[in-house]
Write a protein that holds these residues in place. Sequence first.
Motif, PDB file in Angstrom:
ATOM      1  N   ASP A   1      -1.981   2.905 -13.580  1.00  0.00           N
ATOM      2  CA  ASP A   1      -3.129   2.286 -12.927  1.00  0.00           C
ATOM      3  C   ASP A   1      -3.091   2.503 -11.414  1.00  0.00           C
ATOM      4  O   ASP A   1      -2.060   2.798 -10.831  1.00  0.00           O
ATOM      5  CB  ASP A   1      -3.149   0.792 -13.242  1.00  0.00           C
ATOM      6  CG  ASP A   1      -4.434   0.116 -12.812  1.00  0.00           C
ATOM      7  OD1 ASP A   1      -5.492   0.770 -12.885  1.00  0.00           O
ATOM      8  OD2 ASP A   1      -4.373  -1.057 -12.415  1.00  0.00           O
ATOM      9  N   GLU A   2      -4.235   2.340 -10.801  1.00  0.00           N
ATOM     10  CA  GLU A   2      -4.343   2.468  -9.345  1.00  0.00           C
ATOM     11  C   GLU A   2      -3.533   1.392  -8.623  1.00  0.00           C
ATOM     12  O   GLU A   2      -3.010   1.608  -7.542  1.00  0.00           O
ATOM     13  CB  GLU A   2      -5.818   2.352  -8.959  1.00  0.00           C
ATOM     14  CG  GLU A   2      -6.106   2.628  -7.514  1.00  0.00           C
ATOM     15  CD  GLU A   2      -7.609   2.599  -7.259  1.00  0.00           C
ATOM     16  OE1 GLU A   2      -8.023   1.726  -6.493  1.00  0.00           O
ATOM     17  OE2 GLU A   2      -8.319   3.431  -7.820  1.00  0.00           O
ATOM     18  N   ASN A   3      -3.418   0.234  -9.209  1.00  0.00           N
ATOM     19  CA  ASN A   3      -2.659  -0.879  -8.631  1.00  0.00           C
ATOM     20  C   ASN A   3      -1.374  -1.118  -9.417  1.00  0.00           C
ATOM     21  O   ASN A   3      -1.007  -2.247  -9.704  1.00  0.00           O
ATOM     22  CB  ASN A   3      -3.503  -2.155  -8.625  1.00  0.00           C
ATOM     23  CG  ASN A   3      -4.724  -2.021  -7.774  1.00  0.00           C
ATOM     24  OD1 ASN A   3      -4.656  -1.465  -6.691  1.00  0.00           O
ATOM     25  ND2 ASN A   3      -5.854  -2.497  -8.255  1.00  0.00           N
ATOM     26  N   SER A   4      -0.659  -0.067  -9.733  1.00  0.00           N
ATOM     27  CA  SER A   4       0.536  -0.182 -10.563  1.00  0.00           C
ATOM     28  C   SER A   4       1.657  -0.901  -9.814  1.00  0.00           C
ATOM     29  O   SER A   4       1.641  -1.040  -8.592  1.00  0.00           O
ATOM     30  CB  SER A   4       1.005   1.198 -11.014  1.00  0.00           C
ATOM     31  OG  SER A   4       1.475   1.926  -9.910  1.00  0.00           O
ATOM     32  N   ILE A   5       2.624  -1.302 -10.576  1.00  0.00           N
ATOM     33  CA  ILE A   5       3.771  -2.016 -10.015  1.00  0.00           C
ATOM     34  C   ILE A   5       4.540  -1.121  -9.052  1.00  0.00           C
ATOM     35  O   ILE A   5       4.996  -1.571  -7.998  1.00  0.00           O
ATOM     36  CB  ILE A   5       4.680  -2.521 -11.148  1.00  0.00           C
ATOM     37  CG1 ILE A   5       3.944  -3.583 -11.974  1.00  0.00           C
ATOM     38  CG2 ILE A   5       5.979  -3.074 -10.609  1.00  0.00           C
ATOM     39  CD1 ILE A   5       4.661  -4.007 -13.221  1.00  0.00           C
ATOM     40  N   ILE A   6       4.661   0.147  -9.384  1.00  0.00           N
ATOM     41  CA  ILE A   6       5.391   1.079  -8.524  1.00  0.00           C
ATOM     42  C   ILE A   6       4.699   1.217  -7.173  1.00  0.00           C
ATOM     43  O   ILE A   6       5.342   1.202  -6.121  1.00  0.00           O
ATOM     44  CB  ILE A   6       5.518   2.451  -9.223  1.00  0.00           C
ATOM     45  CG1 ILE A   6       6.383   2.300 -10.467  1.00  0.00           C
ATOM     46  CG2 ILE A   6       6.096   3.486  -8.286  1.00  0.00           C
ATOM     47  CD1 ILE A   6       6.407   3.511 -11.358  1.00  0.00           C
ATOM     48  N   ARG A   7       3.388   1.331  -7.181  1.00  0.00           N
ATOM     49  CA  ARG A   7       2.654   1.419  -5.912  1.00  0.00           C
ATOM     50  C   ARG A   7       2.747   0.123  -5.127  1.00  0.00           C
ATOM     51  O   ARG A   7       2.850   0.137  -3.903  1.00  0.00           O
ATOM     52  CB  ARG A   7       1.192   1.765  -6.168  1.00  0.00           C
ATOM     53  CG  ARG A   7       1.007   3.199  -6.566  1.00  0.00           C
ATOM     54  CD  ARG A   7      -0.436   3.566  -6.623  1.00  0.00           C
ATOM     55  NE  ARG A   7      -0.591   4.924  -7.107  1.00  0.00           N
ATOM     56  CZ  ARG A   7      -1.734   5.509  -7.315  1.00  0.00           C
ATOM     57  NH1 ARG A   7      -2.851   4.856  -7.092  1.00  0.00           N
ATOM     58  NH2 ARG A   7      -1.791   6.742  -7.750  1.00  0.00           N
ATOM     59  N   ARG A   8       2.710  -1.005  -5.826  1.00  0.00           N
ATOM     60  CA  ARG A   8       2.825  -2.287  -5.120  1.00  0.00           C
ATOM     61  C   ARG A   8       4.178  -2.418  -4.430  1.00  0.00           C
ATOM     62  O   ARG A   8       4.261  -2.926  -3.313  1.00  0.00           O
ATOM     63  CB  ARG A   8       2.613  -3.454  -6.087  1.00  0.00           C
ATOM     64  CG  ARG A   8       1.183  -3.649  -6.463  1.00  0.00           C
ATOM     65  CD  ARG A   8       1.046  -4.863  -7.363  1.00  0.00           C
ATOM     66  NE  ARG A   8      -0.332  -5.026  -7.747  1.00  0.00           N
ATOM     67  CZ  ARG A   8      -1.125  -5.967  -7.249  1.00  0.00           C
ATOM     68  NH1 ARG A   8      -0.666  -6.818  -6.367  1.00  0.00           N
ATOM     69  NH2 ARG A   8      -2.370  -6.059  -7.652  1.00  0.00           N
ATOM     70  N   ILE A   9       5.226  -1.959  -5.067  1.00  0.00           N
ATOM     71  CA  ILE A   9       6.553  -1.997  -4.450  1.00  0.00           C
ATOM     72  C   ILE A   9       6.570  -1.101  -3.217  1.00  0.00           C
ATOM     73  O   ILE A   9       7.110  -1.469  -2.166  1.00  0.00           O
ATOM     74  CB  ILE A   9       7.630  -1.587  -5.471  1.00  0.00           C
ATOM     75  CG1 ILE A   9       7.763  -2.658  -6.550  1.00  0.00           C
ATOM     76  CG2 ILE A   9       8.974  -1.346  -4.783  1.00  0.00           C
ATOM     77  CD1 ILE A   9       8.632  -2.249  -7.721  1.00  0.00           C
ATOM     78  N   GLY A  10       5.965   0.079  -3.320  1.00  0.00           N
ATOM     79  CA  GLY A  10       5.880   0.975  -2.159  1.00  0.00           C
ATOM     80  C   GLY A  10       5.094   0.356  -1.027  1.00  0.00           C
ATOM     81  O   GLY A  10       5.468   0.484   0.148  1.00  0.00           O
ATOM     82  N   TYR A  11       3.988  -0.321  -1.368  1.00  0.00           N
ATOM     83  CA  TYR A  11       3.189  -0.978  -0.333  1.00  0.00           C
ATOM     84  C   TYR A  11       3.963  -2.108   0.335  1.00  0.00           C
ATOM     85  O   TYR A  11       3.868  -2.310   1.547  1.00  0.00           O
ATOM     86  CB  TYR A  11       1.891  -1.522  -0.918  1.00  0.00           C
ATOM     87  CG  TYR A  11       0.914  -0.460  -1.373  1.00  0.00           C
ATOM     88  CD1 TYR A  11       0.868   0.798  -0.770  1.00  0.00           C
ATOM     89  CD2 TYR A  11       0.036  -0.704  -2.419  1.00  0.00           C
ATOM     90  CE1 TYR A  11      -0.015   1.761  -1.193  1.00  0.00           C
ATOM     91  CE2 TYR A  11      -0.858   0.258  -2.848  1.00  0.00           C
ATOM     92  CZ  TYR A  11      -0.885   1.503  -2.226  1.00  0.00           C
ATOM     93  OH  TYR A  11      -1.769   2.451  -2.649  1.00  0.00           O
ATOM     94  N   GLU A  12       4.744  -2.844  -0.431  1.00  0.00           N
ATOM     95  CA  GLU A  12       5.557  -3.921   0.141  1.00  0.00           C
ATOM     96  C   GLU A  12       6.593  -3.362   1.114  1.00  0.00           C
ATOM     97  O   GLU A  12       6.813  -3.934   2.182  1.00  0.00           O
ATOM     98  CB  GLU A  12       6.265  -4.717  -0.961  1.00  0.00           C
ATOM     99  CG  GLU A  12       5.362  -5.633  -1.738  1.00  0.00           C
ATOM    100  CD  GLU A  12       4.784  -6.746  -0.898  1.00  0.00           C
ATOM    101  OE1 GLU A  12       5.481  -7.274  -0.004  1.00  0.00           O
ATOM    102  OE2 GLU A  12       3.606  -7.093  -1.128  1.00  0.00           O
ATOM    103  N   ARG A  13       7.211  -2.240   0.759  1.00  0.00           N
ATOM    104  CA  ARG A  13       8.174  -1.608   1.670  1.00  0.00           C
ATOM    105  C   ARG A  13       7.486  -1.177   2.963  1.00  0.00           C
ATOM    106  O   ARG A  13       8.019  -1.361   4.053  1.00  0.00           O
ATOM    107  CB  ARG A  13       8.804  -0.382   1.017  1.00  0.00           C
ATOM    108  CG  ARG A  13       9.831  -0.703  -0.010  1.00  0.00           C
ATOM    109  CD  ARG A  13      10.463   0.569  -0.515  1.00  0.00           C
ATOM    110  NE  ARG A  13      11.363   0.292  -1.619  1.00  0.00           N
ATOM    111  CZ  ARG A  13      11.753   1.201  -2.477  1.00  0.00           C
ATOM    112  NH1 ARG A  13      11.349   2.440  -2.354  1.00  0.00           N
ATOM    113  NH2 ARG A  13      12.573   0.878  -3.444  1.00  0.00           N
TER     114      ARG A  13
END
Length: 101
Positions: A31-43
């Motif tokens: 998904d566009e808002n996947s967990i992996i992307r969210r972790i990257g955004y948090e970093r």
Amino acid sequence: MDKLTSIWNFIRRHKYLIITGVFAVIIGFLDENSIIRRIGYEREINHLQTEIEKYHSEYEESTKRLKEINNNPEAIEKIAREKYLMKKPNEDIYVFEEDKK
């Protein structure tokens, strides 16, 4: 044909589990808002916040120096001597360079 029937029976018995697994894979990775992307955004957010703190402290230091320069003429002389190597007419300046190895 027997294998196809057994696969179909497995799908019919575990259809909710399979759908839940497919949903988890789509949400978690594709998904566009996947967990992996969210972790990257948090970093990235944490990195940018540390930069903001660094620049804020630099701003505070620069503001402090500016106020000191505006209020104290001796500070202007100190900066002129240290940074721009200016001198009084009867002085000699010696600049020592360190070897960078």
